[in-house]
Every structure is written in C-alpha cells, then in structure tokens.
Scaffold this motif. Structure first.
Motif, PDB file in Angstrom:
ATOM      1  N   ILE A   1      20.876  11.620  49.918  1.00 34.18           N
ATOM      2  CA  ILE A   1      21.068  13.279  49.974  1.00 34.18           C
ATOM      3  C   ILE A   1      22.940  14.119  49.521  1.00 34.18           C
ATOM      4  CG2 ILE A   1      21.454  15.249  52.246  1.00 34.18           C
ATOM      5  CD1 ILE A   1      19.864  13.385  54.059  1.00 34.18           C
ATOM      6  N   TRP A   2      21.731  14.988  48.325  1.00 37.91           N
ATOM      7  CA  TRP A   2      23.435  15.472  47.067  1.00 37.91           C
ATOM      8  C   TRP A   2      23.432  17.371  47.638  1.00 37.91           C
ATOM      9  CZ3 TRP A   2      23.352  16.459  42.302  1.00 37.91           C
ATOM     10  CH2 TRP A   2      25.000  16.863  41.427  1.00 37.91           C
ATOM     11  N   ARG A   3      24.501  17.575  48.108  1.00 38.35           N
ATOM     12  CA  ARG A   3      24.300  18.930  48.115  1.00 38.35           C
ATOM     13  C   ARG A   3      23.255  19.145  49.325  1.00 38.35           C
ATOM     14  NH1 ARG A   3      27.102  20.702  42.374  1.00 38.35           N
ATOM     15  NH2 ARG A   3      29.159  19.227  42.788  1.00 38.35           N
ATOM     16  N   GLY A   4      23.440  18.652  50.019  1.00 36.25           N
ATOM     17  CA  GLY A   4      22.384  19.032  51.253  1.00 36.25           C
ATOM     18  C   GLY A   4      20.852  18.956  50.746  1.00 36.25           C
ATOM     19  N   ARG A   5      20.015  18.550  49.984  1.00 41.16           N
ATOM     20  CA  ARG A   5      18.930  18.497  49.481  1.00 41.16           C
ATOM     21  C   ARG A   5      18.969  16.825  49.275  1.00 41.16           C
ATOM     22  NH1 ARG A   5      16.774  21.618  44.293  1.00 41.16           N
ATOM     23  NH2 ARG A   5      15.376  22.873  45.525  1.00 41.16           N
ATOM     24  N   LEU A   6      17.755  16.329  49.268  1.00 35.08           N
ATOM     25  CA  LEU A   6      16.971  15.190  49.340  1.00 35.08           C
ATOM     26  C   LEU A   6      16.494  14.580  48.257  1.00 35.08           C
ATOM     27  CD1 LEU A   6      16.425  12.118  50.718  1.00 35.08           C
ATOM     28  CD2 LEU A   6      14.008  13.926  51.551  1.00 35.08           C
ATOM     29  N   TYR A   7      17.070  13.523  47.764  1.00 33.41           N
ATOM     30  CA  TYR A   7      16.293  13.075  46.890  1.00 33.41           C
ATOM     31  C   TYR A   7      15.253  11.888  46.717  1.00 33.41           C
ATOM     32  CZ  TYR A   7      19.296  16.392  44.281  1.00 33.41           C
ATOM     33  OH  TYR A   7      19.768  17.682  43.857  1.00 33.41           O
ATOM     34  N   VAL A   8      14.180  11.609  45.969  1.00 36.80           N
ATOM     35  CA  VAL A   8      13.674  10.393  46.266  1.00 36.80           C
ATOM     36  C   VAL A   8      14.066   9.842  45.116  1.00 36.80           C
ATOM     37  CG1 VAL A   8      11.281   9.302  46.557  1.00 36.80           C
ATOM     38  CG2 VAL A   8      12.273  11.620  48.153  1.00 36.80           C
ATOM     39  N   VAL A   9      14.294   8.555  44.941  1.00 35.10           N
ATOM     40  CA  VAL A   9      14.207   7.401  43.744  1.00 35.10           C
ATOM     41  C   VAL A   9      12.716   7.347  43.488  1.00 35.10           C
ATOM     42  CG1 VAL A   9      15.652   5.133  43.106  1.00 35.10           C
ATOM     43  CG2 VAL A   9      16.500   7.140  44.422  1.00 35.10           C
ATOM     44  N   ARG A  10      12.133   7.157  42.152  1.00 32.45           N
ATOM     45  CA  ARG A  10      11.708   6.831  41.246  1.00 32.45           C
ATOM     46  C   ARG A  10      11.565   5.899  40.924  1.00 32.45           C
ATOM     47  NH1 ARG A  10       9.486  12.380  38.537  1.00 32.45           N
ATOM     48  NH2 ARG A  10       9.313  13.718  40.888  1.00 32.45           N
ATOM     49  N   GLY A  11      12.815   5.036  40.883  1.00 30.66           N
ATOM     50  CA  GLY A  11      13.056   3.978  39.966  1.00 30.66           C
ATOM     51  C   GLY A  11      14.231   3.600  39.933  1.00 30.66           C
ATOM     52  N   VAL A  12      14.159   2.389  39.948  1.00 33.99           N
ATOM     53  CA  VAL A  12      16.295   2.023  39.435  1.00 33.99           C
ATOM     54  C   VAL A  12      16.055   1.199  37.999  1.00 33.99           C
ATOM     55  CG1 VAL A  12      17.843   0.332  39.593  1.00 33.99           C
ATOM     56  CG2 VAL A  12      16.204   0.499  42.026  1.00 33.99           C
ATOM     57  N   LEU A  13      16.957   2.007  36.619  1.00 37.14           N
ATOM     58  CA  LEU A  13      17.280   1.806  35.730  1.00 37.14           C
ATOM     59  C   LEU A  13      17.946   1.155  35.562  1.00 37.14           C
ATOM     60  CD1 LEU A  13      16.891   5.241  34.431  1.00 37.14           C
ATOM     61  CD2 LEU A  13      15.212   3.899  35.456  1.00 37.14           C
ATOM     62  N   ALA A  14      18.852   0.265  36.221  1.00 41.06           N
ATOM     63  CA  ALA A  14      19.604  -0.583  35.391  1.00 41.06           C
ATOM     64  C   ALA A  14      20.533  -0.368  37.402  1.00 41.06           C
ATOM     65  CB  ALA A  14      20.497   0.070  34.699  1.00 41.06           C
ATOM     66  N   GLN A  15      21.305  -1.947  37.523  1.00 45.32           N
ATOM     67  CA  GLN A  15      22.868  -1.976  38.305  1.00 45.32           C
ATOM     68  C   GLN A  15      23.960  -2.649  37.366  1.00 45.32           C
ATOM     69  OE1 GLN A  15      21.564  -4.256  41.582  1.00 45.32           O
ATOM     70  NE2 GLN A  15      20.178  -4.952  40.286  1.00 45.32           N
ATOM     71  N   TRP A  16      25.362  -2.426  37.866  1.00 42.71           N
ATOM     72  CA  TRP A  16      26.266  -3.604  37.675  1.00 42.71           C
ATOM     73  C   TRP A  16      27.510  -3.326  38.556  1.00 42.71           C
ATOM     74  CZ3 TRP A  16      24.626   1.102  35.025  1.00 42.71           C
ATOM     75  CH2 TRP A  16      25.156   2.690  35.169  1.00 42.71           C
ATOM     76  N   ARG A  17      28.137  -4.079  38.123  1.00 50.43           N
ATOM     77  CA  ARG A  17      29.725  -3.620  38.913  1.00 50.43           C
ATOM     78  C   ARG A  17      30.819  -3.938  38.497  1.00 50.43           C
ATOM     79  NH1 ARG A  17      28.914  -6.044  44.093  1.00 50.43           N
ATOM     80  NH2 ARG A  17      27.056  -7.316  43.895  1.00 50.43           N
ATOM     81  N   GLU A  18      31.956  -2.150  38.837  1.00 49.38           N
ATOM     82  CA  GLU A  18      32.703  -2.265  37.620  1.00 49.38           C
ATOM     83  C   GLU A  18      33.755  -1.933  39.696  1.00 49.38           C
ATOM     84  OE1 GLU A  18      32.227   2.404  38.160  1.00 49.38           O
ATOM     85  OE2 GLU A  18      31.535   1.273  36.490  1.00 49.38           O
ATOM     86  N   ARG A  19      34.922  -1.971  38.559  1.00 53.74           N
ATOM     87  CA  ARG A  19      36.087  -2.172  39.568  1.00 53.74           C
ATOM     88  C   ARG A  19      36.516  -0.145  39.923  1.00 53.74           C
ATOM     89  NH1 ARG A  19      38.556  -5.965  40.500  1.00 53.74           N
ATOM     90  NH2 ARG A  19      38.968  -8.032  38.945  1.00 53.74           N
ATOM     91  N   ARG A  20      36.714  -0.325  41.246  1.00 52.65           N
ATOM     92  CA  ARG A  20      36.960   0.866  41.853  1.00 52.65           C
ATOM     93  C   ARG A  20      37.967   1.487  41.207  1.00 52.65           C
ATOM     94  NH1 ARG A  20      38.719   0.094  46.267  1.00 52.65           N
ATOM     95  NH2 ARG A  20      38.534   2.622  46.977  1.00 52.65           N
ATOM     96  N   ALA A  21      38.345   2.663  41.435  1.00 50.01           N
ATOM     97  CA  ALA A  21      39.037   3.864  40.798  1.00 50.01           C
ATOM     98  C   ALA A  21      40.179   3.813  41.903  1.00 50.01           C
ATOM     99  CB  ALA A  21      39.015   5.055  40.606  1.00 50.01           C
ATOM    100  N   TRP A  22      40.770   2.482  42.539  1.00 52.19           N
ATOM    101  CA  TRP A  22      41.805   2.628  43.501  1.00 52.19           C
ATOM    102  C   TRP A  22      42.791   3.513  43.836  1.00 52.19           C
ATOM    103  CZ3 TRP A  22      46.658   1.570  42.561  1.00 52.19           C
ATOM    104  CH2 TRP A  22      47.522   0.702  41.568  1.00 52.19           C
ATOM    105  N   TRP A  23      43.622   4.029  42.018  1.00 49.68           N
ATOM    106  CA  TRP A  23      44.756   4.730  42.396  1.00 49.68           C
ATOM    107  C   TRP A  23      44.201   6.017  42.789  1.00 49.68           C
ATOM    108  CZ3 TRP A  23      42.086   2.604  38.287  1.00 49.68           C
ATOM    109  CH2 TRP A  23      41.308   3.315  37.381  1.00 49.68           C
ATOM    110  N   HIS A  24      42.982   6.766  43.110  1.00 49.44           N
ATOM    111  CA  HIS A  24      42.461   7.229  43.915  1.00 49.44           C
ATOM    112  C   HIS A  24      43.229   7.228  44.856  1.00 49.44           C
ATOM    113  CE1 HIS A  24      41.092  10.034  40.260  1.00 49.44           C
ATOM    114  NE2 HIS A  24      40.757   8.889  40.272  1.00 49.44           N
ATOM    115  N   ASP A  25      43.104   6.521  45.563  1.00 51.69           N
ATOM    116  CA  ASP A  25      42.469   6.078  47.416  1.00 51.69           C
ATOM    117  C   ASP A  25      44.219   6.921  47.686  1.00 51.69           C
ATOM    118  OD1 ASP A  25      40.689   6.210  47.543  1.00 51.69           O
ATOM    119  OD2 ASP A  25      40.266   3.740  47.597  1.00 51.69           O
ATOM    120  N   ALA A  26      45.412   5.326  46.578  1.00 47.01           N
ATOM    121  CA  ALA A  26      46.670   5.398  46.514  1.00 47.01           C
ATOM    122  C   ALA A  26      47.244   6.834  46.441  1.00 47.01           C
ATOM    123  CB  ALA A  26      47.066   4.998  45.717  1.00 47.01           C
TER     124      ALA A  26
END
Length: 113
Positions: free
Chosen positions: A29-54
């Motif tokens: 759910i994004w901005r009050g609207r339900l989106y249905v996932v039709r397919g997964v194209l890719a997945q990966w891991r990345e470092r979080r932008a920790w400075w935003h939290d700080a």
C-alpha cells in the motif's frame, strides 16, 4: 524516468516465507492505494542511508554506539513489477526492507515509469 522516494509503505509478504528475515512481497500500500506485485524482477542487499537516521534523531533518543550499529545494517531491496489493479499498466518499483535490529519496516525507494 526513475524517481527516488523514501516513503513508508505497508507490505504483505508471501505467507510461507513470513518467518524469513525478508520475505518476498506480494502486495503493498503506497499513498492509500493497493499495488499487486505481478513479478519479482531482481533482489539485492545494500547499505542503509544511516546518516538520515542520525540527522533526524532526537537528542534524547541517541545512544552512544548506536550509529555504528546503524551503519553496519543493510536493507534488502526487491525490484518488482506491480500495478494498482489488473486493468492498469504495470510499473517497476523498488521496495526496501530495513533489517536493522531496532526496526522491521518497508519503504518505497524508486519508481520507474
């Protein structure tokens, strides 16, 4: 065109994978609207932008050493094809699952259209 976001989203994950750290999203759910996932194209891991939290943290919430923990944490990003219903054209969305010990949250980070 690719647009960047950092919007919090609610994600429903595949039922058989809910016990995993980052299960495959099947709807969000994004901005009050339900989106249905039709397919997964890719997945990966990345470092979080920790400075935003700080930068956004209240001084009363900051504990020594916590920034180091945040810097070491990663997020699992899922690139999915999704649409707000079957009659709409699909778009490509990047959903990030924050896997930090403090949080279990999802956010929409990129939209390609």
């Amino acid at each position: 065109m690719v647009r960047r976001f950092s919007d919090s989203v609610q994600v429903r994950v595949h039922e058989r994978e809910q016990s995993e750290v980052s299960a495959r999203p099947e709807a969000f759910i994004w901005r009050g609207r339900l989106y249905v996932v039709r397919g997964v194209l890719a997945q990966w891991r990345e470092r979080r932008a920790w400075w935003h939290d700080a930068l956004d943290a209240d001084e009363g919430q900051v504990r020594p050493g916590e920034t180091l923990v945040a810097a070491a944490s990663e997020q699992h990003v899922w690139r999915v094809e999704a649409s707000p219903g079957w009659s709409f054209a699909p778009g490509v969305y990047d959903l990030a699952h924050d896997e930090s010990p403090r949080d279990d949250r999802w956010s929409l980070v990129r939209v390609a259209d």
